[in-house]
Design a protein around this motif. Structure first.
Motif, PDB file in Angstrom:
ATOM      1  N   GLN A 155      43.988  14.871  -1.827  1.00 13.66           N
ATOM      2  CA  GLN A 155      43.974  16.345  -1.796  1.00 13.66           C
ATOM      3  C   GLN A 155      43.570  16.851  -3.167  1.00 13.66           C
ATOM      4  OE1 GLN A 155      48.293  16.898  -0.516  1.00 13.66           O
ATOM      5  NE2 GLN A 155      47.274  18.273   0.913  1.00 13.66           N
ATOM      6  N   ALA A 156      42.418  16.404  -3.628  1.00 15.76           N
ATOM      7  CA  ALA A 156      42.085  16.680  -5.029  1.00 15.76           C
ATOM      8  C   ALA A 156      40.903  17.634  -5.187  1.00 15.76           C
ATOM      9  CB  ALA A 156      41.810  15.369  -5.767  1.00 15.76           C
ATOM     10  N   ASP A 157      40.485  18.271  -4.107  1.00 10.76           N
ATOM     11  CA  ASP A 157      39.321  19.161  -4.243  1.00 10.76           C
ATOM     12  C   ASP A 157      39.673  20.643  -4.096  1.00 10.76           C
ATOM     13  OD1 ASP A 157      37.710  16.996  -4.750  1.00 10.76           O
ATOM     14  OD2 ASP A 157      37.093  16.756  -2.664  1.00 10.76           O
ATOM     15  N   LEU A 158      40.924  20.962  -4.274  1.00 12.05           N
ATOM     16  CA  LEU A 158      41.351  22.347  -4.107  1.00 12.05           C
ATOM     17  C   LEU A 158      40.749  23.262  -5.177  1.00 12.05           C
ATOM     18  CD1 LEU A 158      43.060  24.675  -3.051  1.00 12.05           C
ATOM     19  CD2 LEU A 158      45.073  23.620  -4.074  1.00 12.05           C
ATOM     20  N   VAL A 162      60.053  21.249  -6.702  1.00 11.75           N
ATOM     21  CA  VAL A 162      59.171  20.098  -6.925  1.00 11.75           C
ATOM     22  C   VAL A 162      57.964  20.251  -6.018  1.00 11.75           C
ATOM     23  CG1 VAL A 162      58.943  17.594  -6.720  1.00 11.75           C
ATOM     24  CG2 VAL A 162      61.092  18.591  -7.504  1.00 11.75           C
ATOM     25  N   CYS A 163      56.788  20.128  -6.588  1.00 12.05           N
ATOM     26  CA  CYS A 163      55.619  20.159  -5.727  1.00 12.05           C
ATOM     27  C   CYS A 163      55.269  18.743  -5.326  1.00 12.05           C
ATOM     28  CB  CYS A 163      54.458  20.868  -6.395  1.00 12.05           C
ATOM     29  SG  CYS A 163      53.542  19.821  -7.492  1.00 12.05           S
ATOM     30  N   VAL A 164      54.765  18.635  -4.119  1.00 13.40           N
ATOM     31  CA  VAL A 164      54.399  17.329  -3.574  1.00 13.40           C
ATOM     32  C   VAL A 164      52.948  17.414  -3.151  1.00 13.40           C
ATOM     33  CG1 VAL A 164      54.919  15.605  -1.824  1.00 13.40           C
ATOM     34  CG2 VAL A 164      56.753  17.069  -2.714  1.00 13.40           C
ATOM     35  N   GLU A 165      52.084  16.659  -3.817  1.00 12.11           N
ATOM     36  CA  GLU A 165      50.661  16.785  -3.518  1.00 12.11           C
ATOM     37  C   GLU A 165      49.960  15.424  -3.555  1.00 12.11           C
ATOM     38  OE1 GLU A 165      48.466  20.011  -5.400  1.00 12.11           O
ATOM     39  OE2 GLU A 165      50.313  20.687  -6.369  1.00 12.11           O
ATOM     40  N   GLY A 166      48.872  15.357  -2.841  1.00 13.86           N
ATOM     41  CA  GLY A 166      48.086  14.137  -2.817  1.00 13.86           C
ATOM     42  C   GLY A 166      46.981  14.170  -3.857  1.00 13.86           C
ATOM     43  N   ASN A 167      47.348  14.401  -5.097  1.00 16.48           N
ATOM     44  CA  ASN A 167      46.365  14.376  -6.187  1.00 16.48           C
ATOM     45  C   ASN A 167      47.092  14.039  -7.481  1.00 16.48           C
ATOM     46  OD1 ASN A 167      47.377  16.878  -7.445  1.00 16.48           O
ATOM     47  ND2 ASN A 167      46.489  17.910  -5.659  1.00 16.48           N
ATOM     48  N   LEU A 214      53.349  13.186  -7.024  1.00  9.70           N
ATOM     49  CA  LEU A 214      51.897  13.129  -6.806  1.00  9.70           C
ATOM     50  C   LEU A 214      51.494  11.758  -6.306  1.00  9.70           C
ATOM     51  CD1 LEU A 214      50.915  14.917 -10.146  1.00  9.70           C
ATOM     52  CD2 LEU A 214      51.159  15.938  -7.881  1.00  9.70           C
ATOM     53  N   ARG A 215      50.613  11.752  -5.349  1.00  8.87           N
ATOM     54  CA  ARG A 215      50.107  10.468  -4.866  1.00  8.87           C
ATOM     55  C   ARG A 215      48.588  10.489  -4.933  1.00  8.87           C
ATOM     56  NH1 ARG A 215      52.161   6.644   0.083  1.00  8.87           N
ATOM     57  NH2 ARG A 215      51.178   4.838  -0.870  1.00  8.87           N
ATOM     58  N   TYR A 216      47.997   9.485  -5.514  1.00  7.91           N
ATOM     59  CA  TYR A 216      46.541   9.483  -5.667  1.00  7.91           C
ATOM     60  C   TYR A 216      46.004   8.064  -5.622  1.00  7.91           C
ATOM     61  CZ  TYR A 216      48.565   9.074 -10.307  1.00  7.91           C
ATOM     62  OH  TYR A 216      49.362   8.706 -11.371  1.00  7.91           O
ATOM     63  N   ASP A 217      46.612   7.265  -4.773  1.00  7.65           N
ATOM     64  CA  ASP A 217      46.129   5.889  -4.632  1.00  7.65           C
ATOM     65  C   ASP A 217      45.290   5.719  -3.388  1.00  7.65           C
ATOM     66  OD1 ASP A 217      48.052   6.075  -2.691  1.00  7.65           O
ATOM     67  OD2 ASP A 217      49.251   4.380  -3.383  1.00  7.65           O
ATOM     68  N   GLY A 218      45.017   6.828  -2.710  1.00  9.09           N
ATOM     69  CA  GLY A 218      44.143   6.749  -1.541  1.00  9.09           C
ATOM     70  C   GLY A 218      44.899   6.753  -0.233  1.00  9.09           C
ATOM     71  N   LEU A 219      46.226   6.646  -0.288  1.00 13.31           N
ATOM     72  CA  LEU A 219      47.016   6.616   0.937  1.00 13.31           C
ATOM     73  C   LEU A 219      47.728   7.950   1.131  1.00 13.31           C
ATOM     74  CD1 LEU A 219      48.459   3.019   0.491  1.00 13.31           C
ATOM     75  CD2 LEU A 219      46.601   3.753   1.997  1.00 13.31           C
ATOM     76  N   PRO A 220      48.062   8.278   2.382  1.00 13.49           N
ATOM     77  CA  PRO A 220      48.720   9.564   2.606  1.00 13.49           C
ATOM     78  C   PRO A 220      50.169   9.549   2.120  1.00 13.49           C
ATOM     79  CG  PRO A 220      48.511   8.349   4.681  1.00 13.49           C
ATOM     80  CD  PRO A 220      47.781   7.552   3.643  1.00 13.49           C
ATOM     81  N   LEU A 221      50.633  10.720   1.782  1.00 16.10           N
ATOM     82  CA  LEU A 221      52.056  10.862   1.459  1.00 16.10           C
ATOM     83  C   LEU A 221      52.882  10.538   2.688  1.00 16.10           C
ATOM     84  CD1 LEU A 221      51.602  14.091  -0.570  1.00 16.10           C
ATOM     85  CD2 LEU A 221      52.980  12.175  -1.406  1.00 16.10           C
TER      86      LEU A 221
END
Ligand SMILES: Cc1ncc(C[n+]2csc(CCOP(=O)(O)OP(=O)(O)O)c2C)c(N)n1
Ligand SMILES: Cc1ncc(C[n+]2csc(CCOP(=O)(O)OP(=O)(O)O)c2C)c(N)n1
Ligand code: SF4
Ligand code: SF4
Ligand SMILES: [Mg+2]
Ligand SMILES: [Mg+2]
Lengths: 560, 283, 560, 283
Positions: A305-308, A516-521, A543-550
């Motif tokens: 989710q890194a193109d916001l 706390v924000c929870v985002e895929g970036n 934050l998760r940014y390893d390519g897998l969904p939260l």
């Protein structure tokens, strides 16, 4: 699982038919009235490598993937090894009796006997179906519907395989049974993934044109529309590149066809100049950006989710836009419609931001009430216009009456330069100023239509989890798990991420002890946007940014 | 009856003596001769001096981005095939920035007329070389002359079997107007490349230079003969052939979309019953 | 003017040689030791329309355009009419005796007699030169140097015209004289515009490659480099489009040539995908975005500062960057150098954000001390490497040792996918995570090198004006005019607009009673960025977005 | 001595039986036969199945964006002409997304070898039509078949007088390796289009389909004869000619830049004296 959901993981290579197993089971469970979520992971290749399809089913509502499984269908020995540790204590592994895997939890299936080579996946469906208590007839029905259209000649062989597999599974000791609670009189459900719901939403809104250049994970939106083009009276064209795709859509929309383009970050990057064109020419356009991890090619088949911030600021010059970020399959449908409505009403670019996880994730959803919805209104009434007709008449709302070329004797002049009200090039500073202001005024209308974020839980929670888009389910489940442990946790989920209206949600942020924000970036892009408009700083970010969904588990791990 | 006056008379932003003026006249003439009313016509252009042309014609206009006129025109044509769509842009716009769309348009063969004002230079940006500039064309941006071989668009179009390929010259207005009329009448992509002197920046390919070289094809030339057309297409030098070089009757792009059988997209209502059926497939 | 500057406006049509008059006079005044600023406005056409060149000269330092003029050179009758109201009370109009303009302030020049048609502009230079007290010899010197190289055959006719005009002006009554204070022993000065300074800065940094697609107002940067390509050993190539331009530059940089691309908003939009490629492949690249008003084609030859947020967020995925925004011609030189240094050190995209005003504005600047500066260091030392060589070795700084292909036996593997340390495709989540973090770590180094904004004036002012980029001069002059009226006004100017380091300037914002941002856009983009990083809200904004540059007058008007 | 082993042996992500395998072998063979050491070679690619090839060869690599391999390669070649630069990508990458660069590269004529793995389909994105797909090619994205006419890249290249145009077939490895060797040896842009079966998505243009049609050009074919080359270039159907179709000795792009006379850009130091002179011009 403890929460009453049952989790199946199918692991194997690309080309082994994992997606088919997943879809068939999802459809069968959907018909049975269960709630479900599927999660697909695959490599950027066509054969080999390692893919998985996870299927979470429950009589209760489920909305996110899980990291632990009750049943592992290992289509190759590696899958059994790789995912063994993810198996719950009562977990079972289904695999081919030929595999050299030494594990007590195994159900060794004689796939060779049950199915001709390429139908192993159907046999697997049969075994799983039986163990979980699906009825043979219902599975057969799914099979026929599934292959019936695509490859009718296959349906026969498949039926046979399925039946054999069912019979074989029936002789297994009942300790292997994992019958789900039967749901009597199941309500009708659609089983569809995010991209299919976008396509259906677009059709319901009256999409008439879609141009695209193939790019994962967006391609299936266009494919979904192509299949219905003849029936529904629309044109879908594969373009020579993304620039052509977006400009074709602009041309079609200018001429009166509600239009959609769908791509991913790299393809969208090529559309950025045209985004600016839609704004200045005031052409309605819906742009779907299905996110995958970048920069550049990145991980082409994974999720992020890194193109916001990129989408929010894409395009030179200043103009308004709205960005929707569906969190569920239902929202994919409804927000696509909303994007079309806004695009036509405000005559400019409107965005839908999804990602690979949601794009590929099947859910069972209530059928949409098509009777109560209507297609978008294209263009203005000719009778309501003053003469001479000016495409860019300056108005209080910033919205000018829009006509379509060729549909009346009035001429429609659209221009990418700064222009006068009648659409011709001007360099006059005062006209320039008025036109900039006219275009920006549309933002007021767009703001007034903003969907507020979804608040759930205590008013004054200890912990408030903030999220957007596809992580909705994972975050809400993480919250409810914490709640069930006695914690005071609420969630605030954004399905529209721009505009952000501080008054709609600032009080929620302030009412919580910790946010706390929870985002895929990797940088917390929504948290940064929220900070911009509210000055509220979320110090902690998951934050998760390893390519897998939260997942709920990944969130809980980070929070502890 | 439609006359050239219906197409208006506007002030232009061109240099006095620019080769664009006769092209503008020829387009208006051709539109009138085609008996089209202004509202039946959509002019699409990119950015450049040539691309300003639509602003000087009383018709529907979409003046978009540099290089992107062809996709816009293709989209508009698909949405509302009843429009007569004419694309007008410069050599830089169509062959440089828009090169990929040029190839794709030929392959698609939509029923568009594509007028390329070929002045062998970038006019609006003040005189850089364009794809059609010749080797010895020296500019501020090309002080040693061109680093690339010139693009023969006519040859490429013919070799890709574009469905209508013609060349005109801005100095021969009536001939040009007739070519444009034929191009509009032709169903399929009709390329009319127009040799257009740029009096401000192209001191090499002047009116005189073109006049000396331009020769209207003899009536014997058979535009339906591919080999003959190809031979003509490669001619460029002391002699530059003008006229309809090649023509065929390939399937037109729009005709391939069955959705258009029921009329233009724009007028087709959303069929709720069919939509419901589609939804039911997901059950 | 009251402040001791003298303001000349030359007005006419495109094609009348306005730019030449401006350049010749600027050069002459520069040689005379004067400070100066020129401002060009022109339409997007080659002949006709209305253009102006304004020249502000002073024995004291001047740094911005002015809206009122002491001398109007009207090359056509319209110009005399259009600009009459901008003339100061003692103002004069120079025009052709043939024009039907009825005004006392007129000096009617017999241009036909003095010059053959196309040399009128040179005659105008002569008349203006005489009236302002320039010496004939010095003007002739400028003329020879100017035409000498480009068109030596013209120099002769021009000399004659100039001499004639000088003699003609000498017989005018002395009430028409406007002799500027003579500066004795003038220090040497370069007279150059923003784009020329960028080209020179790039050459000094060791630029070896530039590819471009023509686009106002950026084109002249490439043209400036092309002229020196043979001498300085670099290659400049006009590409088929902007996408090719940026990808060529990436290829050249990968192979070891420090590279630059220059374009404007619409062209940059097409480069966005490749920006992301430079980031993931870790290829140094300097990107100049010379702003003009959008959206889309907008006002192609005018000025604006509206692409800051766009450039900051351009590209899919997350990665660091720096954005410089020169405010003067000197800064164009030095910040271009800095951008090259950062690009090579941090191996990624670095930006220079200018605009039409600065690009075309001539100033007289001190010659740069070329002896004390050095070209950038390209690549790492081969000897300092471990074996096997890994292009993307994970380090604490995020910077990996960089080798060049073919320059040693070590193989260099660069990739646009997520990759392992040796540059090959990976889909491993943990490697992905480490690589994202490695790339983002570079931001720490970039932040540590950030140029703080320039603070001028009282520590606790009543009013603090905040600005960035090209409006530097206008803002500082507006402030000093207010100061001279007894007000307490300070300025805070940003020449680097990203990263923004709150600690560097937050105290300045807080120390002022009122803070107003002054920007050439409609939404206050820098103010918004500052708010993001400091939470400091500038409630009042002076914004200009009509295509013209900010002037001291326009700022003062808005403030009052 | 360089051998094929110097070019390594990697695991691939291709499907078993993919037509890319023989191409990979042929490239390695050709590089070894060209007596090039791995560090003298730069492989540039875009995105697609074909574009993964460089990752399976031990050499310098730049694997960039979909469609953009040619400009990257051109830039690298200009910066360091001593590198032998080979571009490898698919038909979608080079002819669709990269179509404009294909035209420009032919016009520039840099000394690059361009290998297009033409499987007439988009492999990596799972089977959409590519520019070379034929009319009756039905896919999920083209359920009614292609809406465009197929792109004959060889014909376009010859008609633009590209300096080296050849066609090989992945099923004829040795012939292909020799073509690639010749392409590398040729100074100028060398296009080698390789017919490459995609066993997963192209069920129309299979090994058998190609084998039946592919015919190596007879030794009489004179690749320096433009007319003859053109005739051969248009052949596509029951017979598909393989071999070196066309060749000429056009000026090479890099040779036009006088800055390169003093050696590669990469090794030229900044000349402070000249820089000072340049600065003085602004006085
Ligand atoms: C994306 C983009 N790049 C560059 C430009 C600048 N530009 C405007 S017109 C033009 C070239 C004009 O040449 P041509 O198309 O031959 O038209 P002409 O002016 O010669 O008629 C260029 C490069 C632009 N507007 N947009
Ligand atoms: C800008 C952009 N658009 C789309 C894609 C998705 N994409 C990756 S490979 C490919 C096409 C591959 O086809 P081809 O070039 O023929 O290679 P093949 O896989 O057939 O070898 C596409 C469309 C992308 N990576 N980048
Ligand atoms: S610059 Fe050339 S093409 Fe443009 S208007 Fe002037 S003469 Fe015509
Ligand atoms: S999909 Fe086709 S091209 Fe790609 S690896 Fe498989 S067989 Fe080869
Ligand atoms: Mg031109
Ligand atoms: Mg392919």
């Amino acid at each position: 699982m403890s929460d009453g959901s049952f989790n199946i993981l199918i692991g194997g290579e690309a080309g082994q038919g994992l997606a088919t197993i997943g879809e068939l089971l999802a459809k069968a469970f959907g018909r049975g009235g269960y709630s479900l979520v599927t999660t697909s992971t695959y490599e950027s290749r066509v054969r080999g490598g390692h893919s998985t399809v996870a299927l979470r089913v429950s009589a209760e509502k489920v909305a996110s993937p899980s990291e632990s499984f009750d049943l592992l269908v290992a289509l190759n020995p590696e899958s059994a090894k790789l995912h063994r540790k993810e198996l719950s204590t009562q977990g079972l592994i289904i695999l081919d009796e030929a595999f050299q895997v030494d594990d007590e939890a195994c159900i060794r299936v004689p796939f060779k006997e049950l199915a001709k080579g390429k139908f192993s996946n159907i046999a697997a469906v049969g075994v799983v179906g039986f163990l979980l208590g699906l009825e043979e007839q219902s599975l057969l029905g799914v099979l026929v519907d599934f292959f019936g259209k695509k490859k009718p000649q296959l349906a026969g062989e498949n039926r046979e395989t399925l039946a054999k597999a069912f019979r074989w599974a029936a002789q297994l000791p009942s300790s292997f049974h994992r019958k789900l609670t039967l749901i009597s009189d199941p309500a009708p459900r659609l089983v569809m993934n995010g991209n299919q719901a976008i396509a259906l939403g677009a059709l319901s809104a009256g999409v008439k044109f879609c141009s695209f250049y193939p790019m994962s994970p967006a391609t299936s939106i266009a494919i979904g529309l192509i299949g219905k083009a003849r029936q529904m009276g629309l044109v879908v064209e594969q373009a020579e590149d993304e620039i052509a795709a977006v400009n074709m859509a602009i041309g079609a929309s200018f001429a009166g066809a509600p239009s959609l383009v769908a791509t991913s970050g790299g393809g969208f990057a090529l559309m950025v100049e045209a985004v600016s064109l839609t704004a200045v020419s005031e052409t309605p356009l819906v742009i779907v950006v299905a996110q995958r991890p970048g920069p550049a090619t990145g991980l082409p088949t994974r999720t992020e989710q890194a193109d916001l911030e990129f989408v929010l600021h894409a395009g030179h010059g200043e103009f308004p836009r709205a960005i929707f970020a569906p969190g569920t399959v239902e929202e994919c449908f409804h927000l696509t419609r909303k994007a079309f409505e806004l695009a036509e009403r405000y005559q400019g670019p409107m965005f839908l931001l999804t990602d690979q996880f949601l794009a590929d994730s099947y859910r069972a959803v209530k059928p949409f009430d098509l009777k109560s919805i209507s297609p978008v209104q294209v263009a203005s009434e000719v009778s309501a216009l003053s003469t001479p007709y000016c495409r860019y008449t300056i108005t209080d709302s910033g919205i000018s009456p829009r006509l379509l070329p060729g549909r009346s004797e009035r001429l429609v002049v659209a221009d990418s330069h700064e222009h006068t009200e009648d659409g011709h090039i001007t360099e006059d500073p005062s006209m320039r100023k008025r036109m900039v202001e006219k275009r920006l005024r549309k933002l007021e209308g767009i703001r007034a239509e903003t969907i507020p974020p979804d608040k759930n839980g205590d008013v004054n929670p200890e912990l408030l989890l903030v999220s957007w888009g596809c992580s909705k389910g994972a975050v809400s489940e993480a919250a409810s798990r914490m709640r069930s442990e006695g914690m005071s946790v609420s969630t605030l989920h954004f399905s529209q991420v721009w505009p952000l209206i501080s008054e709609q949600f600032r009080h929620h942020l302030e009412a919580a002890k910790e946010v706390v924000c929870v985002e895929g970036n990797a940088t917390g892009q929504l948290a940064n946007l929220i900070h911009r408009v509210t000055e509220f700083q979320m110090a902690r970010r998951v934050l998760r940014y390893d390519g897998l969904p939260l997942t709920p588990e990944s969130i809980l791990r980070e929070l502890n | 009856m439609v006359t050239i006056d219906d197409y208006g008379d506007y002030q232009t932003a061109w240099c006095p003596g620019c080769g664009n003026f006769p092209i503008l006249e020829a387009v208006k003439k051709a539109l009138a001769a085609s008996k089209l009313e202004p509202h039946q016509v959509l002019l699409v252009s990119g950015i450049g001096q040539a691309a300003k042309t639509p602003h000087y014609i009383n018709a529907n206009i979409f003046n978009g981005l540099h290089g992107r006129a062809l996709p816009v025109a293709t989209g508009a044509k698909l949405a509302y095939p009843e429009l007569t769509v004419v694309v007008e842009s410069g050599d830089g716009c169509v062959y440089a920035e828009g090169g990929n769309h040029f190839l794709a348009a030929i392959r698609r063969n939509p029923d568009l007329t594509l007028l390329v004002h070929n002045n062998q230079v970038y006019g609006l940006t003040k005189g850089q070389a364009s794809p059609t500039s010749e080797g010895d064309f020296v500019t501020k941006a090309q002080p040693q002359g061109m680093t690339s071989y010139p693009f023969n668009a006519v040859a490429v179009a013919v070799s890709m079997q574009a469905s209508f390929v013609a060349r005109g010259f801005s100095g021969l207005g009536d001939h040009l107007a007739e070519l444009i009329r034929l191009a509009i009448a032709h169903r399929g992509l009709s390329l009319v490349e127009v040799l257009q002197p740029c009096v401000s920046f192209n001191k090499l390919n002047t009116y005189a230079w073109y006049k000396k070289r331009c020769q209207i094809l003899p009536p014997e030339h058979d535009p339906t003969n591919f080999e003959a057309a190809l031979r003509v297409a490669f001619e460029w030098g002391e002699k530059i052939p003008l006229g309809l070089i090649y023509r065929n009757e390939r399937t037109v792009f729009e005709d391939r979309f069955s959705a258009l059988d029921r009329g233009p997209l724009v007028v087709q209502e959303v069929d709720l019953e069919k939509l419901t059926e589609i939804m039911e497939e997901y059950r």
